[in-house]
Design an enzyme around this catalytic site. Structure first.
Site, PDB file in Angstrom:
ATOM      1  N   CYS A 190      -2.384  39.599  33.318  1.00  0.00           N
ATOM      2  CA  CYS A 190      -2.750  40.645  34.278  1.00  0.00           C
ATOM      3  C   CYS A 190      -3.922  40.188  35.153  1.00  0.00           C
ATOM      4  O   CYS A 190      -3.765  39.282  35.954  1.00  0.00           O
ATOM      5  CB  CYS A 190      -3.053  41.949  33.543  1.00  0.00           C
ATOM      6  SG  CYS A 190      -2.928  43.410  34.596  1.00  0.00           S
ATOM      7  N   HIS A 212       1.678  42.940  29.607  1.00  0.00           N
ATOM      8  CA  HIS A 212       0.871  43.195  28.420  1.00  0.00           C
ATOM      9  C   HIS A 212       1.786  43.427  27.222  1.00  0.00           C
ATOM     10  O   HIS A 212       2.965  43.751  27.370  1.00  0.00           O
ATOM     11  CB  HIS A 212       0.015  44.448  28.620  1.00  0.00           C
ATOM     12  CG  HIS A 212      -1.085  44.303  29.607  1.00  0.00           C
ATOM     13  ND1 HIS A 212      -2.227  43.588  29.352  1.00  0.00           N
ATOM     14  CD2 HIS A 212      -1.217  44.808  30.867  1.00  0.00           C
ATOM     15  CE1 HIS A 212      -3.030  43.660  30.398  1.00  0.00           C
ATOM     16  NE2 HIS A 212      -2.435  44.383  31.336  1.00  0.00           N
TER      17      HIS A 212
END
Length: 481
Positions: free
Chosen positions: A331, A428
């Site tokens: 991310c 994630h």
């Protein structure tokens, strides 16, 4: 008839999240339809919900304890710190605004309406709602407009149990002091107290326990001994992820960024016996025996790029790569690996652009739209399917995207360097998938030895057993109304 009970703490990190999770599992095992609720949470560790929003990770774990999918009503206000003085405000799963701490009070009256609305829906749908407070009701300087503790409890008429943390010391003063500084109306909401994190012989605290009851008039529900298996549950705070004191195994080093987000990505790796995880603190140099560096998610990519450089970690990363080391960016960490991070609209702060680390040939542009979705992906290098989720702002593109980290519904996701040693992904939760984690570790010659999801479930059951043994659970549940 639906009932509710609220657990408030004498301070932050007294174990409220764990206690609520354990009581959720206790109630579920007793045949109740139970749901968790936290009016306001402050955390950069978020979970994507079944209705397409985001809530605090702690409430997602509590939902798991209840046998439920996470829902935005379980945490209607989520504050995600972006700077030392400002946070992004998420309301019922969606970004409302970013606001400085001094201006947040002006928002609270309208937020309380949304909080009570979400609570009402949960209460209608379940037999029992277990509510977690935030911070402490003793913060009377913040009482006006409060939506996290007594302000909510009184607005929704929910009885309160006060939890004190004996491990940090001064638990008698914590609880008696809370009684002393709260007004009579707030104190009347408290139906009792409990002591958490006791080490040693609980009978040694009998006199202190009696003193608290005498000084406050509140009954006690019990003393909870230290629960070592709490480490098997997803971390609520980045400080809960400790470096492993192992001397052998694949050495994975995670840079503890100042705005680290969704850090529970690391929990499954920390649980692996064949992995040595180091959380690198500010001011520490990257160890020379590092095998893999993980750049985690961040709530402020450009801010944490500056933080990273201030620690000298950019030079450490260059040397690590030159030695043949591997790097994985997740991310915000993925965004940092590129050549530039642009924020023309000032989404994360002042508008502008910052030079990235230059380890991947990609560029990132921030945008106002947030990507919030659960995904099923296939890891490109090993052809292994896995489940994960996206929760980010910005888009990244460039030549290294021709070598994706994964595929999502046939679409390339992430990027990999030509030599395969630098990788980045917006996904994630990938390491929670046992098959993916095993395949990824096998690439470094390490055999996975754990089943992460099964371990979390076992820890929740053990926590429920622990609370049943040491608390008067019958009296606790009877106090709900």
């Amino acid at each position: 008839m639906s009932r509710a009970l609220m657990l408030q703490g004498t301070g932050s990190n007294v174990g409220k999240s764990m206690l609520v999770a354990g009581l959720c599992r206790v109630a579920r095992r007793r045949g109740l339809s139970v749901a968790p609720f936290k009016p306001q949470n402050m955390s950069n560790n978020a979970a994507v919900t079944v209705d397409g929003g985001e809530i605090g990770r702690a409430q997602a774990v509590q939902a798991l304890a209840c046998g439920l999918q996470p829902h935005t009503d379980m945490n209607p206000v989520l504050l995600k710190p972006e700077t030392e003085t400002g946070s992004q405000v998420i309301v019922q799963g969606k970004r409302l605004t970013s606001v400085r701490a001094r201006d947040y009070a002006a928002l609270k009256p309208q937020l309380l309406e949304r909080v009570v609305e979400s609570f009402g829906r949960l209460k209608e749908a379940h037999d029992l709602v277990l509510v977690e407070g935030a911070g402490s009701p003793a913060e009377v300087n913040l009482r006006a407009g409060d939506i996290a503790n007594m302000g909510f409890a009184r607005a929704a008429d929910v009885p309160v149990v006060l939890a004190g943390d004996i491990d940090r010391g001064g638990v008698i003063a914590q609880i008696v002091g809370t009684h002393a500084v709260t007004d009579a109306g707030d104190a009347a909401m408290v139906c009792g107290f409990l002591i958490n994190k006791f080490r040693g012989d609980p009978s040694l605290f009998d006199d202190g326990y009696a003193l608290i009851q005498d000084r406050t008039g509140w009954p006690g529900f019990g003393v909870v001994p230290w629960f070592p298996k709490a480490a098997r549950l997803p971390a609520e705070d980045a400080l809960d992820i400790r470096s492993e004191h192992r001397t052998e195994g694949l050495h994975i080093v995670c840079l503890r960024l100042s705005r680290i987000a969704n850090f529970d990505d690391l929990d499954p790796l920390a649980a692996e016996p064949g992995v040595r995880l180091t959380m690198l603190e500010a001011g520490q140099a990257l160890p020379g025996d590092t095998d893999v560096v993980i750049l985690p998610g961040s709530k402020s990519t450009r801010g944490d790029l500056a933080f990273l450089r201030a620690q000298g970690w950019d030079g450490d990363l260059t040397a690590h790569v030159r030695r043949g080391g591997h790097v994985l960016g997740i991310c915000g960490g993925y965004q940092m690996l590129g050549s530039v991070v642009r924020d023309p609209g000032g989404i994360e702060g002042a508008s502008g652009a910052d030079r990235g680390l230059g380890l991947l040939d990609i560029a990132t542009t921030m945008g106002a739209d947030k990507h919030l979705t659960e995904v099923c992906a296939i890891h490109a290098a090993t052809d292994t399917p896995f489940d994960g989720y996206e929760i980010h702002m910005g888009n990244s593109d460039g030549p290294d995207r021709a070598r994706p980290f994964a595929h999502v519904d046939g679409t390339p996701e992430g990027a990999v360097s030509p030599d395969g040693r630098i990788a980045g992904s917006y996904l994630h939760g990938m390491f929670r998938d046992d098959a993916f984690r095993a395949a990824w570790l096998a690439g470094f010659g390490v055999a996975s030895q754990t089943g992460y999801g099964a371990g979390v479930e076992a820890a929740l059951d053990a926590l429920a057993d622990h609370l049943e043994t040491h608390l008067d659970v019958d009296a606790l549940l009877a106090a709900a109304r």
